[in-house]
Design an enzyme around this catalytic site. Structure first.
Site, short mmCIF file in Angstrom:
data_model
loop_
_atom_site.label_atom_id
_atom_site.label_comp_id
_atom_site.label_asym_id
_atom_site.label_seq_id
_atom_site.Cartn_x
_atom_site.Cartn_y
_atom_site.Cartn_z
N SER A 102 0.88 -1.20 0.11
CA SER A 102 -0.12 0.13 -0.12
C SER A 102 0.79 1.21 -0.07
CB SER A 102 -0.99 0.01 1.28
OG SER A 102 -2.10 -0.73 1.15
N LYS A 105 0.14 3.66 -2.63
CA LYS A 105 -0.73 4.69 -2.42
C LYS A 105 -0.08 6.27 -2.43
CE LYS A 105 -4.63 2.19 -0.56
NZ LYS A 105 -3.82 0.87 -0.41
N SER A 296 -6.22 3.51 4.27
CA SER A 296 -5.65 2.82 3.25
C SER A 296 -6.80 2.07 2.40
CB SER A 296 -4.90 1.64 3.74
OG SER A 296 -3.81 0.97 2.86
#
Length: 463
Positions: A102, A105, A296
């Site tokens: 993640s 991102k 997230s």
């Protein structure tokens, strides 16, 4: 969250009553005046660029042994940079493409803010259908859309308000059918490299341009474990809209909106095919990006990447979004060739990003050269305080020193643990870092080992 970006660095204050500022009108008037919120206190101290700067030798002595922690495995790639000087303080395979999870991102946030700007809003529209009484709900790519006031995201656009607009525009004509138009997005609904259980486990939904609450069945976010998602988020949104119009779920079908007909302005209200009957807008993009980073949220990330593609005139698909993100990095004079993307959320195991690219993005965002990028700091979780770092930096005890002074995006897949963000050292220097391990063992121990490295950067003078 509030973020103040100045030449000296970044000042972040304690998260305020965001939901109170952005939520819709209260359904009942309060009977007692609410107690005023206390004055926010700093979470991250102001950055002092006159403080003693760390040296590469000092940083190596401090964190070099920690990078070798057995819990992190034998593939640990690291980049640490002093934002005041852009000097690299520590590198270990910093240019090596690594499975980012993640932390992907961070690239999504930077590219969508650069492509659309923090104030941009996503619109969900309804137009008159091809036959009398038919209305077309057009997905505009807003994943935060809510059915009513009880949504996942404060201040989100709402289907019940959109239905009210449509009813008024129809001027007494009874709606007979809802057609949903999801043609804004193209290509597969899932990305290459996603584990087979990410949808059934509630980590993400099929990516469509029309959905409510990021595809969630209930507007609830769980810190641990997934949130159950609709099998067909667009159809679920269409049925919810039909219900607001007083129609049964069977009155919903998929289709495409007719082109708007040109009608003379003097004719007054019209329900000719293609005529707009209502529109609702999302909160500003800066808030949507905040939610993506703090929680997230994988669905929001994929929606944001498609906005990068649309802004560039590319197709809004996984492939188009990935290409547009890499191109936007290049426009920002960042090394886009150090990103190999198959999605924007980081769920794909095919993704590869170098630690250096992550610190380059954060350094640029903190520099003030592109003010729109500074908005990404507001959504980064704060250690021991918010988002995916709320329960981190707690054990072992020495890690607690990072609470309130580390702000970062985490990433986790089975065998992959990453963290990238900013720390404020004891001398007031703002450092950005990326620590990426993609051959780890047990996740809990790996996360603690990552936290220990970031916490050490907080406490060491590293001179």
């Amino acid at each position: 969250m509030f973020v103040v970006i100045a030449a000296a660095g970044v000042l972040v204050v304690r998260p305020g009553p965001v939901e109170g500022w952005l939520a819709a009108e209260p359904t009942t008037a309060p009977t007692v005046a609410p107690t005023p919120d206390p004055t926010p206190t700093p979470v991250l101290a102001a950055v002092d660029t006159t403080g003693t700067a760390p040296t590469p030798e000092g940083v190596k002595d401090a964190i070099g042994p920690l990078v070798k922690a057995p819990a992190l495995g034998n593939q640990v790639n690291v980049s640490v940079v002093d934002t005041a000087t852009s000097e690299s303080l520590f590198e270990q395979n910093a240019d090596t493409m690594t499975t980012p999870a993640s932390t992907t991102k961070l690239l999504t946030a930077a590219t969508v803010l650069a492509a659309r700007g923090p104030a941009y809003r996503l619109s969900t529209r309804v137009v008159a259908g091809p036959n009398p009484g038919e209305v077309v709900l057009i997905g505009g790519g807003d994943p935060t859309l809510s059915v009513n006031a009880k949504g996942q995201f404060p201040g989100a656009a709402r289907l019940d308000k959109l239905a009210d607009q449509v009813s008024k525009a129809l001027a007494g004509q009874k709606p007979t059918k809802v057609i949903i138009d999801t043609s804004l997005y193209t290509g597969p609904l899932t990305a290459k490299g996603w584990d087979s259980d990410v949808i059934s486990g509630g980590q993400v939904s099929r990516i469509q341009s029309l959905m409510t609450n990021a595809g969630r069945i209930k507007p609830v976010h769980n810190d641990f474990g997934g949130d159950p998602r609709f099998n067909d988020p667009a159809m679920a949104a269409g049925r919810a809209f039909a219900k607001e119009l007083g129609l049964p779920s069977g009155a919903v079908a998929k289709g495409k909106a007719p082109a708007a007909a040109e009608t003379p302005a003097s004719t007054g209200p019209s329900t000719a095919p293609g005529t707009e009957l209502g529109k609702v807008d999302s909160p500003p993009l800066v808030h949507v990006v905040d939610w993506m980073l703090e929680q997230s949220d994988n669905v929001i990330a994929e929606a944001m990447a498609r906005q990068v593609a649309l802004a560039a005139g590319q197709e809004a698909s996984f492939e188009g979004a990935a290409a547009a993100m890499v191109a936007k990095l290049g426009e920002l004079e960042l090394p886009g060739d150090e990103a190999n993307l198959y999605d924007a959320s980081g769920l794909s195991r095919h993704n590869g990003i170098s630690p250096k690219l992550l610190t380059d993005v954060l350094t640029l965002a903190a520099s003030g050269k592109h003010p729109e990028l500074s908005a990404m700091f507001g959504g980064l979780p704060v250690a021991g305080w918010s988002g995916t770092l709320r329960t981190r930096f707690a054990t072992p005890s020495p890690n607690k020193v990072g609470q309130g002074l580390v702000r970062a995006k985490t990433g986790s897949l089975t065998g992959v643990n990453t963290i990238s963000g900013q720390v404020v050292t004891k001398d007031g220097r703002l450092l950005v870092f990326a620590i990426m391990a993609d051959a780890t063992g047990e996740s809990g121990a790996a996360r603690q080992a990552l936290d220990k490295i970031a916490a050490k950067l907080v406490t060491c003078g590293c001179t």
